[in-house]
Scaffold this active site. Structure first.
Site, PDB file in Angstrom:
ATOM      1  CG  ASP A   7      -1.514   1.286   1.562  1.00 22.71           C
ATOM      2  OD1 ASP A   7      -2.151   1.834   0.660  1.00 22.71           O
ATOM      3  OD2 ASP A   7      -1.378   1.770   2.710  1.00 22.71           O
ATOM      4  N   GLY A  42      -4.941   3.192  -3.235  1.00 24.06           N
ATOM      5  CA  GLY A  42      -6.216   3.817  -3.558  1.00 24.06           C
ATOM      6  C   GLY A  42      -6.018   4.920  -4.582  1.00 24.06           C
ATOM      7  CB  SER A 235      -6.193   2.090   6.037  1.00 23.00           C
ATOM      8  OG  SER A 235      -7.338   2.739   6.544  1.00 23.00           O
TER       9      SER A 235
HETATM   10 CA    CA Z   1      -3.026   3.322   3.298  1.00 23.40          CA
END
Ligand code: CA
Length: 291
Positions: A7, A42, A235
């Site tokens: 990530d 993301g 997360s």
């Molecule tokens: Ca993250």
């Protein structure tokens, strides 16, 4: 261990939003030893590429929370776009409820022209109600949101070009009650998947899009079994890949909910937690080779 999925925000990026030299070097070392390293973020792929270029790294990119997968040559291997009709229904509700949002597409990240104004109003309200919150903290959070590559401001969501693929809609707010309302609405919304990647946001995307499914797609493409994949994150939007990979590693700065689904916890993103985890794995790989 053959595939390592990382990530970006809160994981590979430090507090300055950069990939540290230590982390970049650990990734290069892993790649030299034949381990496939991929980003799983993301962020939009083009935004992730900017970060990778700064660190002189080349990896595949799982972007938009799994709605896109690109190989090392930046060729799109697959995508899971949202339908235009359902996206517009979401955007219409967000617009009516004065949300700051970003629509991630294959061409740009579209956000409303009055978006910064909406957030400034929320910031003012929050500051006047809470004496213990500093303006700097809020500005830092807002700037972090705006710094992504590829932002285009639009007067109305209806101005989003017809021929773009829409990957996800991110909502960001300083107003907790408003955030909760949005999260509740999209928690189990037909045809959509909602994930949370920070304390002040939620994101909606196609129900089949997630970092986990995208990692499985990439692993399959590289002929690597998922049991030999390791994922690392901090997360809620990482849970799918942390649980689907053979091994899940939580960052030291991750929430307890994330640590709970992982078999191990590394250092924080400010302490180069990625390099720490990766170098530990390389040691084990080497030891196995010697045997
Ligand atoms: Ca993250």
């Amino acid at each position: 261990m053959k595939l390592f999925a990382i990530d970006m925000d809160g994981t590979l990026l430090n507090e300055e939003g950069k990939i540290s030299k230590v982390n970049a070097e650990a990734i290069r070392q892993a790649q030299q030893q034949g381990i496939q390293v991929t980003i799983a973020t993301g962020r939009a792929a083009y935004d992730a590429w900017t970060k990778l270029e700064e660190a002189e790294l080349i990896t595949p990119v799982i972007g938009a929370n799994g709605a896109t997968v690109h190989d090392v040559h930046r060729r799109q291997l697959t995508s899971t776009p949202m339908g235009r009709g359902e996206t517009f229904e979401v955007l219409s509700w967000l617009h009516d409820n004065d949300f700051y949002y970003e629509v991630m597409t294959d061409r740009a990240i579209y956000s409303p022209q009055n978006g910064h104004q909406l957030l400034a109003v929320e910031m003012d309200r929050l500051l006047s109600a809470n004496s213990d919150i500093s303006l700097d903290t809020l500005l830092h959070a807002a700037e972090k949101q705006y710094e992504q590559t590829g932002h285009t401001r639009i007067a109305s969501y209806e101005d989003i070009p017809l021929d773009v693929e829409i990957y996800n809609v991110l909502c960001f707010s300083f107003d907790q009650a408003k955030l909760d309302r949005g999260r509740e609405r999209y928690q189990s919304f037909q045809g959509l998947n909602m994930v949370i990647s920070s304390d002040r946001n939620f994101e909606v995307e196609h129900r089949d899009a997630s970092k986990g499914t995208a990692l499985r797609y990439l692993a399959n493409h590289l002929s690597i079994p998922m049991q030999e994949a390791v994922a690392i994150g901090d997360s809620y939007n990482d849970i799918s890949m942390l649980t689907m990979a053979g091994r899940g590693i939580a960052m030291g700065n991750a929430k307890d909910d994330i640590k709970a689904v992982c078999s191990e916890v590394t250092l924080t993103n400010a302490e180069d937690g990625v390099a720490h985890a990766l170098l530990n794995i390389l040691k084990t790989v080497e030891a196995d080779t010697v045997k």
